[in-house]
Design a protein around this motif. Sequence first.
Motif, PDB file in Angstrom:
ATOM      1  N   GLY A 125       7.349   1.740  -7.575  1.00 32.81           N
ATOM      2  CA  GLY A 125       7.189   0.529  -8.383  1.00 32.81           C
ATOM      3  C   GLY A 125       8.224  -0.525  -8.039  1.00 32.81           C
ATOM      4  O   GLY A 125       7.926  -1.717  -8.005  1.00 32.81           O
ATOM      5  N   GLU A 126       9.448  -0.066  -7.770  1.00 33.13           N
ATOM      6  CA  GLU A 126      10.526  -0.972  -7.371  1.00 33.13           C
ATOM      7  C   GLU A 126      10.172  -1.709  -6.081  1.00 33.13           C
ATOM      8  O   GLU A 126      10.330  -2.928  -5.968  1.00 33.13           O
ATOM      9  CB  GLU A 126      11.794  -0.137  -7.185  1.00 33.13           C
ATOM     10  N   ASN A 127       9.668  -0.948  -5.105  1.00 35.35           N
ATOM     11  CA  ASN A 127       9.271  -1.562  -3.838  1.00 35.35           C
ATOM     12  C   ASN A 127       8.069  -2.489  -4.008  1.00 35.35           C
ATOM     13  O   ASN A 127       7.972  -3.535  -3.357  1.00 35.35           O
ATOM     14  CB  ASN A 127       8.966  -0.482  -2.802  1.00 35.35           C
ATOM     15  N   LEU A 128       7.146  -2.079  -4.879  1.00 37.59           N
ATOM     16  CA  LEU A 128       5.958  -2.896  -5.131  1.00 37.59           C
ATOM     17  C   LEU A 128       6.356  -4.250  -5.712  1.00 37.59           C
ATOM     18  O   LEU A 128       5.887  -5.304  -5.256  1.00 37.59           O
ATOM     19  CB  LEU A 128       5.010  -2.159  -6.085  1.00 37.59           C
TER      20      LEU A 128
ATOM     21  N   ILE B 131       0.830  -1.204   0.000  1.00 36.23           N
ATOM     22  CA  ILE B 131       0.000   0.000   0.000  1.00 36.23           C
ATOM     23  C   ILE B 131       0.864   1.253   0.000  1.00 36.23           C
ATOM     24  O   ILE B 131       0.607   2.213  -0.747  1.00 36.23           O
ATOM     25  CB  ILE B 131      -0.946  -0.007   1.215  1.00 36.23           C
ATOM     26  N   LEU B 132       1.916   1.264   0.824  1.00 35.96           N
ATOM     27  CA  LEU B 132       2.817   2.422   0.858  1.00 35.96           C
ATOM     28  C   LEU B 132       3.559   2.582  -0.459  1.00 35.96           C
ATOM     29  O   LEU B 132       3.815   3.709  -0.909  1.00 35.96           O
ATOM     30  CB  LEU B 132       3.807   2.285   2.013  1.00 35.96           C
ATOM     31  N   SER B 133       3.910   1.475  -1.088  1.00 34.61           N
ATOM     32  CA  SER B 133       4.569   1.546  -2.393  1.00 34.61           C
ATOM     33  C   SER B 133       3.654   2.203  -3.419  1.00 34.61           C
ATOM     34  O   SER B 133       4.086   3.051  -4.206  1.00 34.61           O
ATOM     35  CB  SER B 133       4.965   0.140  -2.862  1.00 34.61           C
ATOM     36  N   VAL B 134       2.387   1.819  -3.394  1.00 32.38           N
ATOM     37  CA  VAL B 134       1.406   2.444  -4.287  1.00 32.38           C
ATOM     38  C   VAL B 134       1.248   3.929  -3.938  1.00 32.38           C
ATOM     39  O   VAL B 134       1.083   4.776  -4.811  1.00 32.38           O
ATOM     40  CB  VAL B 134       0.050   1.715  -4.201  1.00 32.38           C
ATOM     41  N   GLY B 135       1.327   4.249  -2.624  1.00 36.77           N
ATOM     42  CA  GLY B 135       1.255   5.647  -2.193  1.00 36.77           C
ATOM     43  C   GLY B 135       2.381   6.477  -2.769  1.00 36.77           C
ATOM     44  O   GLY B 135       2.169   7.606  -3.245  1.00 36.77           O
ATOM     45  N   PHE B 136       3.606   5.939  -2.757  1.00 35.58           N
ATOM     46  CA  PHE B 136       4.743   6.647  -3.354  1.00 35.58           C
ATOM     47  C   PHE B 136       4.553   6.794  -4.861  1.00 35.58           C
ATOM     48  O   PHE B 136       4.887   7.837  -5.441  1.00 35.58           O
ATOM     49  CB  PHE B 136       6.051   5.908  -3.063  1.00 35.58           C
ATOM     50  N   MET B 137       4.027   5.767  -5.497  1.00 37.45           N
ATOM     51  CA  MET B 137       3.773   5.841  -6.936  1.00 37.45           C
ATOM     52  C   MET B 137       2.732   6.912  -7.257  1.00 37.45           C
ATOM     53  O   MET B 137       2.890   7.694  -8.200  1.00 37.45           O
ATOM     54  CB  MET B 137       3.304   4.480  -7.455  1.00 37.45           C
TER      55      MET B 137
ATOM     56  N   GLY C  63      17.201   1.550 -12.877  1.00 36.38           N
ATOM     57  CA  GLY C  63      16.516   2.788 -13.239  1.00 36.38           C
ATOM     58  C   GLY C  63      16.396   3.739 -12.058  1.00 36.38           C
ATOM     59  O   GLY C  63      16.613   4.942 -12.184  1.00 36.38           O
ATOM     60  N   GLY C  64      16.064   3.193 -10.887  1.00 38.55           N
ATOM     61  CA  GLY C  64      15.961   4.010  -9.682  1.00 38.55           C
ATOM     62  C   GLY C  64      17.292   4.626  -9.308  1.00 38.55           C
ATOM     63  O   GLY C  64      17.372   5.803  -8.924  1.00 38.55           O
ATOM     64  N   ALA C  65      18.367   3.853  -9.425  1.00 36.58           N
ATOM     65  CA  ALA C  65      19.700   4.365  -9.117  1.00 36.58           C
ATOM     66  C   ALA C  65      20.080   5.494 -10.071  1.00 36.58           C
ATOM     67  O   ALA C  65      20.672   6.508  -9.662  1.00 36.58           O
ATOM     68  CB  ALA C  65      20.731   3.237  -9.194  1.00 36.58           C
ATOM     69  N   ALA C  66      19.729   5.339 -11.344  1.00 31.85           N
ATOM     70  CA  ALA C  66      20.038   6.380 -12.335  1.00 31.85           C
ATOM     71  C   ALA C  66      19.279   7.669 -12.028  1.00 31.85           C
ATOM     72  O   ALA C  66      19.845   8.774 -12.077  1.00 31.85           O
ATOM     73  CB  ALA C  66      19.696   5.876 -13.735  1.00 31.85           C
ATOM     74  N   LEU C  67      17.992   7.555 -11.689  1.00 36.69           N
ATOM     75  CA  LEU C  67      17.196   8.744 -11.380  1.00 36.69           C
ATOM     76  C   LEU C  67      17.650   9.390 -10.072  1.00 36.69           C
ATOM     77  O   LEU C  67      17.664  10.618  -9.945  1.00 36.69           O
ATOM     78  CB  LEU C  67      15.710   8.382 -11.310  1.00 36.69           C
ATOM     79  N   GLY C  68      18.016   8.566  -9.086  1.00 40.15           N
ATOM     80  CA  GLY C  68      18.549   9.107  -7.840  1.00 40.15           C
ATOM     81  C   GLY C  68      19.816   9.910  -8.076  1.00 40.15           C
ATOM     82  O   GLY C  68      20.025  10.983  -7.496  1.00 40.15           O
ATOM     83  N   THR C  69      20.668   9.400  -8.969  1.00 38.27           N
ATOM     84  CA  THR C  69      21.896  10.114  -9.321  1.00 38.27           C
ATOM     85  C   THR C  69      21.583  11.431 -10.023  1.00 38.27           C
ATOM     86  O   THR C  69      22.223  12.455  -9.759  1.00 38.27           O
ATOM     87  CB  THR C  69      22.774   9.232 -10.236  1.00 38.27           C
ATOM     88  N   LEU C  70      20.586  11.418 -10.903  1.00 40.08           N
ATOM     89  CA  LEU C  70      20.177  12.657 -11.584  1.00 40.08           C
ATOM     90  C   LEU C  70      19.690  13.707 -10.588  1.00 40.08           C
ATOM     91  O   LEU C  70      19.983  14.896 -10.740  1.00 40.08           O
ATOM     92  CB  LEU C  70      19.066  12.359 -12.598  1.00 40.08           C
ATOM     93  N   LEU C  71      18.939  13.268  -9.581  1.00 40.59           N
ATOM     94  CA  LEU C  71      18.471  14.208  -8.560  1.00 40.59           C
ATOM     95  C   LEU C  71      19.644  14.833  -7.818  1.00 40.59           C
ATOM     96  O   LEU C  71      19.610  16.013  -7.454  1.00 40.59           O
ATOM     97  CB  LEU C  71      17.544  13.504  -7.566  1.00 40.59           C
TER      98      LEU C  71
END
Length: 197
Positions: A164-167, A13-19, A132-140
């Motif tokens: 989505g990764e956590n889900l 549920i929390l994963s969907v919340g982040f999404m 993908g998450g690591a790449a976006l985290g690096t961009l941030l």
Amino acid sequence: MNLIRYLKGAFLILSVGFMAGGACLLIHPDISAVTICMALGVLSILYGAVRLAGYFSNDLYRLAFQFDLAVGILSILIGLILLLHPDRVLVYLPIVTGVFILVDSVLRLQTAMDAKHFGMGKWWVILLVSLGGAALGTLLLLRPFESGLTLVRLLGLTLLLDGGENLLTGLFTVKVPRRSSADVINGEFTIEDDPRP
């Protein structure tokens, strides 16, 4: 119903919340920054609490929750800072989020490798999403965009992918034990007499 079943449900549920929050930032990047901090603060605290509880759970594979003592504490601390000082951390929000997402994604890479070791067929999906998450985290962290709205959209995309990764991790790697499985693992079993003469 055992604890791990509740934790898996809360985790999903929390994963969907982040999404949902990430999608909202993508569609409406002009949302008040303080509102963003408050919403992320609440989600982070709940997320950290679930991951801390997951660390002490009886998940059979111990993949989704294997790093959760440290990640859970970090998530709760970040959530408290976001809630208590939303104006002060506003400037650092992309950096803080980038660091957290990057660390979480790197840890998920190990989860993907461990899932492969356990013979789970969907391990490569977790691997790809983690990259993908690591790449976006690096961009941030690098903040290559001058536009504030673009940065907010990048934040939204990162949260969407991390959720989505956590889900996926929760769906594919959290094993809710059946009563018989749990009994065997805990060494609680009985040997019945052979009914045959």
